[in-house]
Design a protein around this motif. Sequence first.
Motif, PDB file in Angstrom:
ATOM      1  N   TRP A  98       0.827  -1.207   0.000  1.00 21.20           N
ATOM      2  CA  TRP A  98       0.000   0.000   0.000  1.00 21.20           C
ATOM      3  C   TRP A  98       0.863   1.259   0.000  1.00 21.20           C
ATOM      4  N   LEU A  99       1.842   1.266   0.873  1.00 21.19           N
ATOM      5  CA  LEU A  99       2.644   2.475   1.012  1.00 21.19           C
ATOM      6  C   LEU A  99       3.549   2.692  -0.204  1.00 21.19           C
ATOM      7  N   ARG A 100       3.945   1.588  -0.816  1.00 23.84           N
ATOM      8  CA  ARG A 100       4.867   1.695  -1.950  1.00 23.84           C
ATOM      9  C   ARG A 100       4.130   2.031  -3.247  1.00 23.84           C
ATOM     10  N   GLU A 101       3.020   1.328  -3.505  1.00 26.00           N
ATOM     11  CA  GLU A 101       2.406   1.464  -4.828  1.00 26.00           C
ATOM     12  C   GLU A 101       0.966   1.936  -4.810  1.00 26.00           C
ATOM     13  N   LYS A 102       0.137   1.305  -3.966  1.00 28.13           N
ATOM     14  CA  LYS A 102      -1.298   1.530  -4.149  1.00 28.13           C
ATOM     15  C   LYS A 102      -1.722   2.949  -3.800  1.00 28.13           C
ATOM     16  N   LEU A 103      -1.103   3.528  -2.773  1.00 26.68           N
ATOM     17  CA  LEU A 103      -1.490   4.878  -2.388  1.00 26.68           C
ATOM     18  C   LEU A 103      -0.866   5.944  -3.280  1.00 26.68           C
ATOM     19  N   HIS A 104       0.050   5.510  -4.098  1.00 27.71           N
ATOM     20  CA  HIS A 104       0.702   6.457  -5.004  1.00 27.71           C
ATOM     21  C   HIS A 104       0.412   6.084  -6.440  1.00 27.71           C
ATOM     22  N   LEU A 105      -0.814   5.670  -6.657  1.00 24.54           N
ATOM     23  CA  LEU A 105      -1.173   5.126  -7.950  1.00 24.54           C
ATOM     24  C   LEU A 105      -0.924   6.095  -9.117  1.00 24.54           C
ATOM     25  N   PRO A 106      -1.319   7.364  -9.003  1.00 22.94           N
ATOM     26  CA  PRO A 106      -1.063   8.261 -10.134  1.00 22.94           C
ATOM     27  C   PRO A 106       0.422   8.298 -10.502  1.00 22.94           C
ATOM     28  N   ARG A 107       1.275   8.285  -9.473  1.00 23.44           N
ATOM     29  CA  ARG A 107       2.711   8.303  -9.751  1.00 23.44           C
ATOM     30  C   ARG A 107       3.126   7.019 -10.473  1.00 23.44           C
ATOM     31  N   ARG A 108       2.569   5.891  -9.996  1.00 20.65           N
ATOM     32  CA  ARG A 108       2.905   4.604 -10.609  1.00 20.65           C
ATOM     33  C   ARG A 108       2.403   4.544 -12.055  1.00 20.65           C
ATOM     34  N   MET A 109       1.229   5.149 -12.277  1.00 20.17           N
ATOM     35  CA  MET A 109       0.670   5.125 -13.638  1.00 20.17           C
ATOM     36  C   MET A 109       1.469   6.058 -14.553  1.00 20.17           C
ATOM     37  N   ASP A 110       1.877   7.227 -14.025  1.00 26.80           N
ATOM     38  CA  ASP A 110       2.741   8.130 -14.813  1.00 26.80           C
ATOM     39  C   ASP A 110       3.977   7.401 -15.301  1.00 26.80           C
ATOM     40  N   GLN A 111       4.544   6.656 -14.382  1.00 28.46           N
ATOM     41  CA  GLN A 111       5.756   5.913 -14.707  1.00 28.46           C
ATOM     42  C   GLN A 111       5.461   4.872 -15.785  1.00 28.46           C
ATOM     43  N   GLY A 112       4.353   4.117 -15.608  1.00 28.09           N
ATOM     44  CA  GLY A 112       3.960   3.104 -16.592  1.00 28.09           C
ATOM     45  C   GLY A 112       3.674   3.711 -17.957  1.00 28.09           C
ATOM     46  N   LEU A 113       3.244   4.957 -17.960  1.00 33.58           N
ATOM     47  CA  LEU A 113       2.930   5.637 -19.234  1.00 33.58           C
ATOM     48  C   LEU A 113       4.095   6.523 -19.675  1.00 33.58           C
ATOM     49  N   ARG A 114       5.234   6.272 -19.101  1.00 38.21           N
ATOM     50  CA  ARG A 114       6.504   6.929 -19.468  1.00 38.21           C
ATOM     51  C   ARG A 114       6.409   8.450 -19.418  1.00 38.21           C
ATOM     52  N   HIS A 115       5.619   8.948 -18.490  1.00 41.01           N
ATOM     53  CA  HIS A 115       5.447  10.391 -18.278  1.00 41.01           C
ATOM     54  C   HIS A 115       4.997  11.121 -19.545  1.00 41.01           C
ATOM     55  N   GLN A 116       4.347  10.387 -20.447  1.00 44.74           N
ATOM     56  CA  GLN A 116       3.905  11.026 -21.692  1.00 44.74           C
ATOM     57  C   GLN A 116       2.421  11.385 -21.673  1.00 44.74           C
ATOM     58  N   TYR A 117       1.692  10.835 -20.751  1.00 47.21           N
ATOM     59  CA  TYR A 117       0.260  11.115 -20.684  1.00 47.21           C
ATOM     60  C   TYR A 117       0.053  12.343 -19.796  1.00 47.21           C
ATOM     61  N   GLU A 118      -0.677  13.320 -20.331  1.00 50.15           N
ATOM     62  CA  GLU A 118      -0.786  14.573 -19.571  1.00 50.15           C
ATOM     63  C   GLU A 118      -2.158  14.797 -18.960  1.00 50.15           C
ATOM     64  N   GLY A 119      -3.084  13.882 -19.234  1.00 47.12           N
ATOM     65  CA  GLY A 119      -4.440  14.054 -18.702  1.00 47.12           C
ATOM     66  C   GLY A 119      -4.541  13.616 -17.249  1.00 47.12           C
ATOM     67  N   ARG A 120      -5.773  13.619 -16.758  1.00 47.44           N
ATOM     68  CA  ARG A 120      -5.999  13.182 -15.381  1.00 47.44           C
ATOM     69  C   ARG A 120      -6.423  11.725 -15.366  1.00 47.44           C
TER      70      ARG A 120
END
Length: 609
Positions: A98-120
């Motif tokens: 939880w502390l590593r990934e689940k609560l920081h989901l937007p950050r994890r998703m940004d990373q998965g999308l290579r910081h190229q997705y700019e929407g919400r």
Amino acid sequence: MNILGISAFYHDSAAALVREGEIVAAAQEERFTRRKHDHRFPQCALDYCLEVGGITPAHLDHVAFYDKPLLKFERLLETYLAFAPLGFRSFVQAMPLWLREKLHLPRRMDQGLRHQYEGRYVFTEHHESHAASAFFPSPFNEAAILTLDGVGEWATASYGVGRGNRINVTHELHFPHSLGLLYTAFTYYCGFKPNSGEYKLMGLAPYGEPVYRDVILDKIVDLKPDGSLRMDMSYFNYCQGLTMTSQKLHDLFGGPPRSPEGSLSQRHMDIAASVQAVTEEVMLRAARHLHTETGMKNLCLAGGVALNCVGNGRILREGPFENIWIQPAAGDAGGALGAALFVWYQLLGNRRQAGPSDSQQASLLGPAYPADTTRQMLDRIGAKYHRFDNEDTLVQRIVEAIDSEQVVGHMAGRMEFGPRALGSRSIIGDARSPSMQSVMNLKIKFRESFRPFAPCVMREHVSEYFEMRPNEDSPYMLLVAPVRQDKRIPLDGDKTTGLDKLKRIRSVVPAITHVDYSARVQTVDPKRHPRMYRIMSAFHERTGCPVIINTSFNVRGEPIVCSPEHAYRCFMGTNMDVLVIDDFLLYKREQPDAKQHDIDEYLAQFQLD
Ligand SMILES: [Fe+2]
């Protein structure tokens, strides 16, 4: 407009891409990583979806996640506080993820999308995602919707209605009371893996008698007429502990949980039969109540419990609904698809015109491989193969092999989305053969001997073999139906019990007839599954039988094969006789001998499920 849906961090992570309302691609992460029920962030599935769509993350208009992690976290905290100081160990075990990934989901998703997705990011509710996955791809303009599973944020079951481009989930049942968790608890008690072995419990049930049904309903589950339930939590341990069931339940059922791979006794079979009977009762009550409440003639189902095809078959035969449609990826993987469709229809208000067929596209939403890739792979490893320009000739070879009781691994076109193999990643064989059930279990799939195999049948012949309406559709193998009386072989005065029941020949298609004369039916039609239909027509022409065995292309503990390479390794690691990859055909007898140590290494990489 491109919408990406993601489900992750519980079990069966997946990604799905929807473009202008059309499903472009969907796949489970496990198929790429080769780790069954992989729950990690679905990076490979996500990359695959973008590749099929020919886009980068910058082209995505919306990204949706299938549940609300903060609400889930709240449930975890509240449950912990309610049971404290009990539950400290399970709490401590859950926290790091939880502390590593689940609560920081937007950050994890940004990373998965290579910081190229700019929407919400859009976070849909868990049961909303299931409901969306059940209704939006269905062939109905309006339908009642029922979702049943273990647990999402708080909801464990929900119902509502879908009309046009909107769903409205009106009622929810809340944690810890849950039909899914009840089933999983007994799966655990009978020695199978939670969130994985539920199928085995369902397969074991027909060997037993539901002698504990009333005990469960008297002592453990307070089942209401509308299908909602309250559970006596003193029999369970999943709120506060690391196991599913408590000592009190073990005392009630006369012993500790069966150890994995331990021997199966009549008691386990009776317990399986009993919890299955209770589950069917809950499903039927919920369906009847929903019908009374909504007055609708169509029903859509999703959530893990909707994979209980015995219960589904009973709803179809006995329930008041005229038609039912079940999301093939009914478990959490399907939440990725539901979340994406929810954005397109519900949030953006796009028009939806249903039918006459569903928009799931036969659930063939996964990767396909170009012939060049396959040929290069086969050449590289020195495999001997035959390539067919003419599909008729290839189909004849396949049919000859099946008719001579050979086992064929069949991979063609796009991979299925959802847990069932529907012909594109299947092992197929002769359903008329009395020995095929045990050959397939013990020599091909290396799995428990009691487990049944499912049939494919040409749709126009379905009512000749099974108690189903003429031409009734079951393209996703989610309904169990009885084998027709006139196809059964009478066993007058048969007294066999337990696993000995397996040895009796019960019908003209014994390999797919379970010990209670039931079968999990997939109907095959030329539009959805053209290659399988051609194979089946040719087999029917040759033998007069329109039914064959269809089981998933994998060994025990292995995710279903995805690529040609996976298929070849599985072929060489088992006693399969023939392998078909699109237009290529390989005979085992022509291959270089597989080294025993390669086979051992191959099998050792998969944990027993
Ligand atoms: Fe779920």
